[in-house]
Design a protein around this motif. Structure first.
Motif, PDB file in Angstrom:
ATOM      1  N   PRO A  29      68.249  54.604  33.225  1.00 47.49           N
ATOM      2  CA  PRO A  29      68.127  54.584  34.678  1.00 47.49           C
ATOM      3  C   PRO A  29      67.664  55.922  35.230  1.00 47.49           C
ATOM      4  O   PRO A  29      67.936  56.969  34.647  1.00 47.49           O
ATOM      5  CB  PRO A  29      69.549  54.262  35.145  1.00 47.49           C
ATOM      6  N   SER A  30      66.959  55.868  36.342  1.00 39.04           N
ATOM      7  CA  SER A  30      66.517  57.097  36.992  1.00 39.04           C
ATOM      8  C   SER A  30      67.702  57.824  37.591  1.00 39.04           C
ATOM      9  O   SER A  30      68.618  57.196  38.142  1.00 39.04           O
ATOM     10  CB  SER A  30      65.515  56.767  38.104  1.00 39.04           C
ATOM     11  N   PRO A  31      67.750  59.166  37.495  1.00 40.38           N
ATOM     12  CA  PRO A  31      68.884  59.898  38.042  1.00 40.38           C
ATOM     13  C   PRO A  31      68.848  60.013  39.554  1.00 40.38           C
ATOM     14  O   PRO A  31      69.775  60.541  40.151  1.00 40.38           O
ATOM     15  CB  PRO A  31      68.737  61.276  37.384  1.00 40.38           C
ATOM     16  N   GLY A  32      67.788  59.551  40.190  1.00 39.72           N
ATOM     17  CA  GLY A  32      67.671  59.707  41.636  1.00 39.72           C
ATOM     18  C   GLY A  32      67.169  61.094  41.980  1.00 39.72           C
ATOM     19  O   GLY A  32      66.600  61.796  41.143  1.00 39.72           O
ATOM     20  N   PRO A  33      67.378  61.522  43.237  1.00 33.08           N
ATOM     21  CA  PRO A  33      66.887  62.843  43.651  1.00 33.08           C
ATOM     22  C   PRO A  33      67.480  63.940  42.784  1.00 33.08           C
ATOM     23  O   PRO A  33      68.654  63.901  42.409  1.00 33.08           O
ATOM     24  CB  PRO A  33      67.375  62.952  45.106  1.00 33.08           C
ATOM     25  N   SER A  34      66.678  64.933  42.463  1.00 34.64           N
ATOM     26  CA  SER A  34      67.131  66.010  41.587  1.00 34.64           C
ATOM     27  C   SER A  34      68.169  66.884  42.272  1.00 34.64           C
ATOM     28  O   SER A  34      68.098  67.153  43.469  1.00 34.64           O
ATOM     29  CB  SER A  34      65.945  66.886  41.166  1.00 34.64           C
ATOM     30  N   ARG A  35      69.143  67.318  41.463  1.00 32.15           N
ATOM     31  CA  ARG A  35      70.147  68.265  41.953  1.00 32.15           C
ATOM     32  C   ARG A  35      69.705  69.712  41.760  1.00 32.15           C
ATOM     33  O   ARG A  35      70.408  70.630  42.176  1.00 32.15           O
ATOM     34  CB  ARG A  35      71.462  68.061  41.207  1.00 32.15           C
ATOM     35  N   TRP A  36      68.575  69.910  41.109  1.00 32.95           N
ATOM     36  CA  TRP A  36      68.173  71.245  40.668  1.00 32.95           C
ATOM     37  C   TRP A  36      67.045  71.803  41.530  1.00 32.95           C
ATOM     38  O   TRP A  36      66.413  71.059  42.272  1.00 32.95           O
ATOM     39  CB  TRP A  36      67.779  71.190  39.188  1.00 32.95           C
ATOM     40  N   PRO A  37      66.769  73.099  41.420  1.00 33.39           N
ATOM     41  CA  PRO A  37      65.715  73.690  42.256  1.00 33.39           C
ATOM     42  C   PRO A  37      64.373  72.998  42.017  1.00 33.39           C
ATOM     43  O   PRO A  37      64.015  72.717  40.869  1.00 33.39           O
ATOM     44  CB  PRO A  37      65.661  75.152  41.778  1.00 33.39           C
ATOM     45  N   PRO A  38      63.633  72.684  43.068  1.00 31.81           N
ATOM     46  CA  PRO A  38      62.305  72.080  42.896  1.00 31.81           C
ATOM     47  C   PRO A  38      61.415  72.994  42.068  1.00 31.81           C
ATOM     48  O   PRO A  38      61.492  74.221  42.213  1.00 31.81           O
ATOM     49  CB  PRO A  38      61.791  71.957  44.328  1.00 31.81           C
ATOM     50  N   PRO A  39      60.602  72.457  41.162  1.00 29.95           N
ATOM     51  CA  PRO A  39      60.345  71.027  40.930  1.00 29.95           C
ATOM     52  C   PRO A  39      61.123  70.463  39.753  1.00 29.95           C
ATOM     53  O   PRO A  39      60.727  69.458  39.181  1.00 29.95           O
ATOM     54  CB  PRO A  39      58.844  71.062  40.600  1.00 29.95           C
ATOM     55  N   TYR A  40      62.235  71.088  39.388  1.00 29.77           N
ATOM     56  CA  TYR A  40      62.904  70.752  38.133  1.00 29.77           C
ATOM     57  C   TYR A  40      63.791  69.517  38.245  1.00 29.77           C
ATOM     58  O   TYR A  40      64.388  69.256  39.290  1.00 29.77           O
ATOM     59  CB  TYR A  40      63.730  71.942  37.649  1.00 29.77           C
ATOM     60  N   LYS A  41      63.894  68.797  37.124  1.00 30.34           N
ATOM     61  CA  LYS A  41      64.705  67.591  37.045  1.00 30.34           C
ATOM     62  C   LYS A  41      66.025  67.817  36.315  1.00 30.34           C
ATOM     63  O   LYS A  41      66.925  66.986  36.388  1.00 30.34           O
ATOM     64  CB  LYS A  41      63.924  66.483  36.326  1.00 30.34           C
ATOM     65  N   ALA A  42      66.141  68.910  35.564  1.00 30.15           N
ATOM     66  CA  ALA A  42      67.333  69.192  34.778  1.00 30.15           C
ATOM     67  C   ALA A  42      67.428  70.703  34.589  1.00 30.15           C
ATOM     68  O   ALA A  42      66.527  71.443  34.996  1.00 30.15           O
ATOM     69  CB  ALA A  42      67.256  68.483  33.422  1.00 30.15           C
ATOM     70  N   ALA A  93      58.305  74.564  26.413  1.00 25.00           N
ATOM     71  CA  ALA A  93      57.241  73.628  26.780  1.00 25.00           C
ATOM     72  C   ALA A  93      57.666  72.617  27.842  1.00 25.00           C
ATOM     73  O   ALA A  93      56.829  71.898  28.380  1.00 25.00           O
ATOM     74  CB  ALA A  93      56.773  72.875  25.532  1.00 25.00           C
ATOM     75  N   GLU A  94      58.955  72.583  28.162  1.00 24.91           N
ATOM     76  CA  GLU A  94      59.470  71.567  29.088  1.00 24.91           C
ATOM     77  C   GLU A  94      59.286  72.021  30.534  1.00 24.91           C
ATOM     78  O   GLU A  94      60.087  72.783  31.072  1.00 24.91           O
ATOM     79  CB  GLU A  94      60.946  71.289  28.800  1.00 24.91           C
ATOM     80  N   GLU A  95      58.264  71.523  31.192  1.00 28.22           N
ATOM     81  CA  GLU A  95      57.982  71.925  32.567  1.00 28.22           C
ATOM     82  C   GLU A  95      58.970  71.322  33.567  1.00 28.22           C
ATOM     83  O   GLU A  95      59.094  71.825  34.689  1.00 28.22           O
ATOM     84  CB  GLU A  95      56.558  71.522  32.942  1.00 28.22           C
ATOM     85  N   ASP A  96      59.671  70.264  33.177  1.00 28.64           N
ATOM     86  CA  ASP A  96      60.597  69.597  34.092  1.00 28.64           C
ATOM     87  C   ASP A  96      62.007  70.168  34.031  1.00 28.64           C
ATOM     88  O   ASP A  96      62.880  69.740  34.789  1.00 28.64           O
ATOM     89  CB  ASP A  96      60.670  68.101  33.784  1.00 28.64           C
ATOM     90  N   ILE A  97      62.256  71.116  33.119  1.00 21.06           N
ATOM     91  CA  ILE A  97      63.606  71.653  32.939  1.00 21.06           C
ATOM     92  C   ILE A  97      63.654  73.108  33.402  1.00 21.06           C
ATOM     93  O   ILE A  97      62.829  73.938  32.990  1.00 21.06           O
ATOM     94  CB  ILE A  97      64.055  71.546  31.472  1.00 21.06           C
ATOM     95  N   ALA A  99      74.948  79.005  37.622  1.00 21.37           N
ATOM     96  CA  ALA A  99      76.208  79.014  38.365  1.00 21.37           C
ATOM     97  C   ALA A  99      75.974  79.331  39.835  1.00 21.37           C
ATOM     98  O   ALA A  99      76.624  78.754  40.718  1.00 21.37           O
ATOM     99  CB  ALA A  99      77.170  80.023  37.751  1.00 21.37           C
ATOM    100  N   GLY A 100      75.061  80.249  40.114  1.00 21.52           N
ATOM    101  CA  GLY A 100      74.754  80.577  41.495  1.00 21.52           C
ATOM    102  C   GLY A 100      74.230  79.384  42.257  1.00 21.52           C
ATOM    103  O   GLY A 100      74.606  79.145  43.419  1.00 21.52           O
ATOM    104  N   TRP A 101      73.372  78.585  41.618  1.00 17.97           N
ATOM    105  CA  TRP A 101      72.826  77.387  42.259  1.00 17.97           C
ATOM    106  C   TRP A 101      73.933  76.358  42.528  1.00 17.97           C
ATOM    107  O   TRP A 101      74.020  75.789  43.622  1.00 17.97           O
ATOM    108  CB  TRP A 101      71.726  76.778  41.398  1.00 17.97           C
ATOM    109  N   VAL A 102      74.785  76.126  41.525  1.00 22.15           N
ATOM    110  CA  VAL A 102      75.866  75.155  41.688  1.00 22.15           C
ATOM    111  C   VAL A 102      76.803  75.595  42.812  1.00 22.15           C
ATOM    112  O   VAL A 102      77.236  74.791  43.639  1.00 22.15           O
ATOM    113  CB  VAL A 102      76.642  74.974  40.370  1.00 22.15           C
ATOM    114  N   ARG A 103      77.110  76.886  42.862  1.00 18.67           N
ATOM    115  CA  ARG A 103      78.010  77.406  43.891  1.00 18.67           C
ATOM    116  C   ARG A 103      77.429  77.219  45.288  1.00 18.67           C
ATOM    117  O   ARG A 103      78.158  76.944  46.245  1.00 18.67           O
ATOM    118  CB  ARG A 103      78.275  78.889  43.630  1.00 18.67           C
ATOM    119  N   GLU A 104      76.111  77.351  45.400  1.00 18.24           N
ATOM    120  CA  GLU A 104      75.462  77.224  46.707  1.00 18.24           C
ATOM    121  C   GLU A 104      75.255  75.770  47.123  1.00 18.24           C
ATOM    122  O   GLU A 104      74.970  75.488  48.288  1.00 18.24           O
ATOM    123  CB  GLU A 104      74.109  77.943  46.675  1.00 18.24           C
TER     124      GLU A 104
END
Length: 284
Positions: free
Chosen positions: A6-19, A252-256, A265-270
């Protein structure tokens, strides 16, 4: 054919990353061996620091990956040039106890003493700790308050991604993402508990296969992966080949988003709302 994940839906990570992914290292030199009376050589001569780590740092530089090194505070004065080289290269130096004491076995008094000794060693070395990985993978109830009191913003234990007690961010690792899980005989029991064979015929192949599969998985789920390689275990050309292949795949992973634990941790905290239970994360 099985249906796609299943698709994870909108990304929780900084654009344009998916993980997100952090490359980490644990154990600096002979701190634990000295504690246990098992180091018969001159202090400051561990080949993991003098030989293996420089090769690892060269590979990290080749693939332009910044790592988080969880180092024992005892080692900061023993290997000051190594600490400076790590920091000068943009890697994060984080905390791994004073001499790799199994954290869950410490009494409250021993925990406090470990913090005190470690912070004094860090002060003398010019190191500021923002994160902690407990040796053994678990912390105690009283650890949360000590972490907050000492300004430690994240912890990297076994567990689930999220914001934990006292507002400390939890960036978990899992055993299968640790090279020692596959390489070391003393992990036989943990392998059995995780449904793996106690005897691993080709540990390098198993480690590489699991990590490459997990990297694909977090892209689908929007997850986080902490990859852990110990310098003292990179003892053959085959193991260095696995390390390089994994680093090449990560680069090589452009999506990560490949970032230090401090950055993640800084991103999660914010963005705590993105990592609460029910939003793909968990309060621990």
């Amino acid at each position: 054919m099985s249906p796609p994940p299943p698709s994870p839906g909108p990304s929780r990570w900084p654009p344009p990353y998916k993980a997100a992914l952090s490359f980490t290292m644990d154990n600096l030199g002979e701190a634990q061996d000295v504690l246990n009376g098992k180091w018969p050589h001159p202090i400051g001569t561990h080949p993991a620091v003098t030989s293996q780590l420089p090769r690892m740092l060269a590979l990290l530089d080749k693939y332009q990956i910044k790592a988080t090194y969880f180092a024992e505070s005892w080692s900061l004065a023993v290997y000051p040039d190594t600490i400076r080289a790590l920091q000068d290269a943009g890697h994060e130096v984080a905390w791994h106890g004073y001499q790799h004491e199994v954290w869950k076995n410490l009494s409250p008094e021993a925990e406090q003493e470990n913090f005190d000794k470690s912070w004094e060693a860090a002060r003398k070395a010019g190191v500021t700790y923002e994160g902690f990985r407990p040796p053994g993978g678990s912390i105690n109830d009283g650890t949360w308050g000590l972490l907050r009191e000492h300004g430690v913003g994240y912890v990297s234990p076994l567990g689930e991604l999220g914001v934990g007690k006292e507002g400390v961010v939890v960036l978990p690792f899992e055993w299968r993402g640790v090279d020692a899980f596959w390489y070391m005989d003393k992990f036989r029991g943990i392998r059995k508990d995780h449904g793996e064979r106690e005897e691993i015929e080709n540990p390098e192949k198993e480690l590489k296969g699991w990590l490459l599969g997990k990297i694909r998985e977090i892209k689908q789920t929007g997850g986080y992966l902490s990859v852990l390689f110990h310098p003292f275990l990179q003892t053959s050309e085959g193991r260095f080949a696995v390390l390089e292949e994994v680093l090449g795949e990560i680069a090589a992973e452009e999506d990560i988003w490949v970032a230090t634990c401090r950055e993640v941790a800084g991103w999660v905290r914010e963005h705590p709302d993105l990592f609460e239970a029910g939003a793909g994360g968990a309060i621990v």
